[in-house]
Motif scaffolding. Structure first.
Motif, PDB file in Angstrom:
ATOM      1  N   TRP A  37       0.810  -1.218   0.000  1.00 48.98           N
ATOM      2  CA  TRP A  37       0.000   0.000   0.000  1.00 48.98           C
ATOM      3  C   TRP A  37       0.846   1.271   0.000  1.00 48.98           C
ATOM      4  O   TRP A  37       1.898   1.308   0.630  1.00 48.98           O
ATOM      5  N   LYS A  38       0.311   2.307  -0.622  1.00 45.57           N
ATOM      6  CA  LYS A  38       0.965   3.618  -0.626  1.00 45.57           C
ATOM      7  C   LYS A  38       0.920   4.260   0.754  1.00 45.57           C
ATOM      8  O   LYS A  38       1.750   5.101   1.075  1.00 45.57           O
ATOM      9  N   GLY A  41      -1.274   0.574   4.303  1.00 46.68           N
ATOM     10  CA  GLY A  41      -2.483  -0.176   4.613  1.00 46.68           C
ATOM     11  C   GLY A  41      -3.443   0.494   5.561  1.00 46.68           C
ATOM     12  O   GLY A  41      -4.447  -0.104   5.962  1.00 46.68           O
ATOM     13  N   TYR A  44      -7.028   0.682   4.219  1.00 43.85           N
ATOM     14  CA  TYR A  44      -7.645  -0.643   4.243  1.00 43.85           C
ATOM     15  C   TYR A  44      -8.091  -1.011   5.664  1.00 43.85           C
ATOM     16  O   TYR A  44      -9.209  -1.478   5.874  1.00 43.85           O
ATOM     17  N   LEU A 163      -5.224   3.127  -3.374  1.00 45.10           N
ATOM     18  CA  LEU A 163      -3.969   3.232  -2.630  1.00 45.10           C
ATOM     19  C   LEU A 163      -3.091   1.979  -2.696  1.00 45.10           C
ATOM     20  O   LEU A 163      -2.016   1.942  -2.101  1.00 45.10           O
ATOM     21  N   LEU A 164      -3.526   0.984  -3.419  1.00 47.83           N
ATOM     22  CA  LEU A 164      -2.747  -0.234  -3.599  1.00 47.83           C
ATOM     23  C   LEU A 164      -1.744  -0.013  -4.727  1.00 47.83           C
ATOM     24  O   LEU A 164      -2.105   0.479  -5.791  1.00 47.83           O
TER      25      LEU A 164
END
Length: 182
Positions: A37-38, A41, A44, A163-164
């Motif tokens: 992730w940017k 996470g 998420y 954002l992944l």
């Protein structure tokens, strides 16, 4: 409480447990997935383990959501979904292992194997003909674990979470056929 074996028990997660669940996942999830992730996470974790999503998931009668205890310490979660269609083989009665996350302190101690065995027992008892899950393409350790248990890759999908990181978007559908006559 559900006794999986002499070291492992499960307790149902309820809405009142949301903060404890969120804090547990803030500790457990990043060790395996933060680099996907940017934002490491955080989005998420907020989306999946926030109160609104938890309430929605708990309202599903087919959802079985547990804290995993190892020697009386909470070390992870297990979420199962009864009668969850598996699109690639939609004619089969399917059971999904939706989430299984464990603290690194119990990895290599047979906890994952025991939990997957428990999930399979439930699926067979309820006359499902297959059990399935999603596995990230770049998480080869997880894929190898599932392959050892008899799971095979069926189809690949791509996650669209903003954002992944792009290279971590592919995810595999994996399944295992069950003999529900046992």
């Amino acid at each position: 409480m559900i006794q999986v074996n002499s070291h492992i028990t499960l307790t149902s997660i309820e809405l009142i447990d949301q903060e404890r669940l969120y804090n547990l996942m803030k500790r457990v999830y990043p060790s395996a997935y933060a680099h996907f992730w940017k934002d490491e996470g955080l989005w998420y974790l907020d989306q999946i383990y926030g109160k609104k999503n938890l309430a929605q998931e708990l309202s599903d009668d087919n959802s079985l959501y547990y804290f995993v205890h190892y020697n009386d310490k909470i070390v992870g979660i297990l979420k199962l979904i009864d009668d969850c269609e598996y699109a690639p083989l939609a004619s089969h009665k399917a059971f999904k292992v939706h989430r299984i996350y464990l603290d690194t302190s119990v990895q290599g101690k047979g906890v994952g194997y025991a939990l997957m065995g428990y999930a399979e027992q439930i699926a067979i008892a309820q006359k499902h003909t297959l059990i399935w899950l999603d596995a990230m393409d770049k998480h080869t350790q997880a894929q190898q674990f599932y392959k050892k248990l008899g799971f095979q890759k069926t189809e690949q999908q791509k996650l669209d979470f903003t954002l992944l990181h792009d290279e971590y978007r592919p995810m595999w559908y994996m399944h295992k056929m069950l003999d529900s006559t046992e």
